[in-house]
Design an enzyme around this catalytic site. Structure first.
Site, PDB file in Angstrom:
ATOM      1  N   GLY A  98     -25.743  27.729 -14.781  1.00 47.75           N
ATOM      2  CA  GLY A  98     -24.350  27.398 -14.542  1.00 47.75           C
ATOM      3  C   GLY A  98     -24.069  25.919 -14.465  1.00 47.75           C
ATOM      4  N   SER A  99     -23.263  25.545 -13.492  1.00 51.24           N
ATOM      5  CA  SER A  99     -22.639  24.233 -13.450  1.00 51.24           C
ATOM      6  C   SER A  99     -23.619  23.090 -13.227  1.00 51.24           C
ATOM      7  CB  SER A  99     -21.584  24.227 -12.345  1.00 51.24           C
ATOM      8  OG  SER A  99     -21.022  22.936 -12.212  1.00 51.24           O
ATOM      9  N   CYS A 100     -23.337  21.971 -13.901  1.00 47.94           N
ATOM     10  CA  CYS A 100     -24.081  20.729 -13.688  1.00 47.94           C
ATOM     11  C   CYS A 100     -23.823  20.155 -12.294  1.00 47.94           C
ATOM     12  CB  CYS A 100     -23.679  19.694 -14.735  1.00 47.94           C
ATOM     13  SG  CYS A 100     -23.979  20.191 -16.438  1.00 47.94           S
ATOM     14  N   SER A 101     -22.758  20.625 -11.620  1.00 43.16           N
ATOM     15  CA  SER A 101     -22.391  20.101 -10.309  1.00 43.16           C
ATOM     16  C   SER A 101     -23.265  20.630  -9.182  1.00 43.16           C
ATOM     17  CB  SER A 101     -20.921  20.431  -9.993  1.00 43.16           C
ATOM     18  OG  SER A 101     -20.060  19.805 -10.907  1.00 43.16           O
TER      19      SER A 101
END
Length: 583
Positions: free
Chosen positions: A66-69
């Site tokens: 999922g997210s790079c964050s």
């Protein structure tokens, strides 16, 4: 396994000491949208470990997704002392590892990161608690001992300019950025860095104070970008958040975070769809992008080359103009290793694309797929955007190929190692899973990733100036340039006549109340990405619907759960995870 465990059983990617109970995750997890940064609790309702408390635990999972964050969430947890005691992976992992590197490098908060062989990972998974040292992991009263080797520390091939930065001759900020880049490159197995022409910074989203602390510390060190750098969607409408009633305790630091990056030379683009800006990357161009959907679209659809860079590493790339030469920068790192064949009915409409992306990610969570069965399709850029975004929620891969559609499918589709078939029944089961919930709808969410001008026009045309149903809100999140174009051609005025609100700068994955209506409890969206992340981020029921469902809900306040017309007639199946099996 015993105390005579082999030296290759595990590698201490980031060595350290820890002890605690073991939490084993059977599938990857995105920390952004999957873990509450305030409590360290798993909030992804679709994940088997939903509800687990990670603070102080030794967290084991195959890899992240999922997210790079996710790196920002881990740093937030580290700075508030709510972090996992250690992270143990069964294979390569970048996002959380980078968060741990930044926590150690810049803030003195060390979270051990371990990579185990499959045998060692399986053995440790049966233990209840463990102790980690730089040399070993021990569990079961010492009956299980997994020896750890140090990560390779061989000198990388650095250019003269790299060494000047690493030695501090280009300033403290560039030195710090280069230290982080080199640490990340070593754990990725990269032997050198590569020049990139542009960067996209995802870390400007305000996940919590840690993101702001990182940005302002880099600014205080004198950081400036050296290559053209765009910015992701932020967490507030920068010009209007006060008028919108956003609480100052959130709005002020979110705006400060954006302002810090702008002062350091980033462009105030504030969009999660940078590929839709003028002058997108060209085929073969080496770039340094973050934000999962943007990376996947750039690699897959445009044929540009970028790894899936975690937050914070993206800014280090912008400061140095260099990136670890690993993964999708190489042909070998772009080859398909699994074929995913879609049994798609004729007449499938735009609602097929987020569903296909979502299920293809579940079917290929840790490798690049070649998606087959769509050769006759002629997807628009918006449909490919929807597919890439949904794929990025359920897979860790930096790209995908679609036979007959994406530019490298023929050359790098390769000879996949296996084939997974997603049947019509699988498609129907996936739709039911994401579409389930009450018929009544309070809010229609369009624009995750940011809506294009064409998508804004489509909503305006379908509404035709008719008013929204009483008690229903419709919000479109979009980039500044798309909002300006909609204003110039009259689309924005037509939408406002119906009662639709256009919001710039922020996206659904970062929207907060009261911009997100206080009374909204049931949300309908045409975004597979937001249908996945939305429940955990908002605490509401979030349903995936067709574009037609969204218009119906806007005008009537209701859109009953149902299959799209192109799936009607699929065999009745329960709605668990994708049931496709290796065939």
């Amino acid at each position: 396994m015993n105390t005579a465990a082999r030296q290759d059983d595990g590698i201490a990617i980031l060595p350290g000491s820890a002890a605690g109970p073991i939490i084993v995750m059977t599938e990857p997890l995105s920390f952004w949208g999957g873990v509450d940064p305030a409590t360290s609790t798993v909030i992804d309702i679709h994940h088997p470990s939903h509800g687990a408390a990670l603070a102080g635990a030794i967290v084991m999972m195959p890899t992240s997704r999922g997210s790079c964050s996710g790196s920002g969430v881990l740093l937030e947890l580290a700075l508030s002392n709510k972090n996992p005691a250690a992270l143990v992976f069964a294979g390569p992992e970048d996002t959380l590892t980078l968060g741990a590197i930044v926590a150690a490098e810049m803030f003195g908060r060390r979270i051990p990161v371990i990579r185990l062989s499959r045998e060692a990972f399986a053995a440790l998974s049966s233990a209840k608690e463990a102790t980690v040292t730089p040399e070993a992991i021990r569990a079961e009263d010492g009956h299980l001992s997994i020896q750890l080797s140090a990560a390779a520390r061989d000198d990388m091939r650095l250019s003269a300019a790299d060494r000047r930065m690493l030695d501090g001759n280009e300033g403290i900020a560039a030195q710090q950025a280069m230290r982080i880049l080199c640490a990340m490159a070593r754990q990725q197995g990269a032997s050198e860095l590569v020049d990139v022409t542009r960067a996209h910074v995802d870390g400007c989203i305000y996940a919590g104070p840690a993101n702001l602390v990182f940005a302002e510390k880099m600014e205080a060190l004198g950081a400036r970008v050296r290559i053209p750098t765009t910015m992701n969607a932020i967490s507030v409408d920068h010009a209007n958040w006060r008028r919108q009633g956003v609480a100052p305790e959130f709005g002020e630091p979110a705006a400060r975070l954006a302002d810090a990056y702008v002062r350091m030379g980033c462009r105030a683009s504030f969009t999660c769809a940078p590929y839709a800006l003028p002058d997108p990357p060209e085929f073969g161009e080496m770039i340094g992008w973050s934000e999962s959907n943007a990376v996947i679209f750039a690699n897959s659809v445009l044929g540009a080359r970028t790894a899936k860079h975690p937050d914070f590493l993206d800014f280090c790339i912008a400061v140095t103009g260099r990136a670890p030469r690993a993964g999708a920068f190489f042909d070998e790192g772009r080859r398909a290793r699994r074929a995913v064949r879609i049994e798609l009915s004729e007449g499938a409409d735009s609602s097929a694309w987020p569903l296909i992306g979502y299920l293809a990610g579940l079917a290929s969570p840790d490798r690049i797929p070649l998606i087959k069965g769509l050769e006759k399709a002629q997807p628009t850029q918006d449909e490919l955007k929807a597919l890439c975004a949904a794929f990025g929620t359920t897979s860790a891969a930096a790209m995908l190929h679609i036979a007959g559609v994406t530019p490298e499918a023929g050359s790098l589709g390769g000879s996949p190692e296996d084939v997974i078939v997603i049947t019509r029944e699988d498609l129907a089961a996936g739709w039911r899973k994401l579409n389930a919930g009450p018929s009544e709808v309070d809010l229609v969410a369009i624009g995750s990733p940011h809506a294009s001008l064409d998508e804004c026009r489509a909503v305006a045309e379908q509404l035709g100036g008719r008013p929204l149903a009483t008690g229903v809100s419709v919000i479109i999140t979009t980039a500044r340039n798309a909002a300006e174009a909609a204003q110039a051609d009259g689309t924005a005025q037509q939408l406002r006549r119906s009662g639709v609100e256009i919001v710039s700068d922020l996206c659904w994955c970062s929207i907060t109340r009261p911009v997100f209506p206080e009374t909204a409890k049931i949300i309908l969206t045409d975004s597979g990405k937001y249908a996945h992340y939305g429940p955990g981020l908002s605490g509401c029921t979030v349903r995936l619907g067709t574009f037609g469902d969204c218009i119906e809900a806007a005008l009537t306040g209701s859109a009953p759960p149902r299959l799209p017309g192109w799936l009607a007639g699929a065999a009745s199946t329960p709605p668990p995870e994708c049931t496709a099996a290796l065939r």
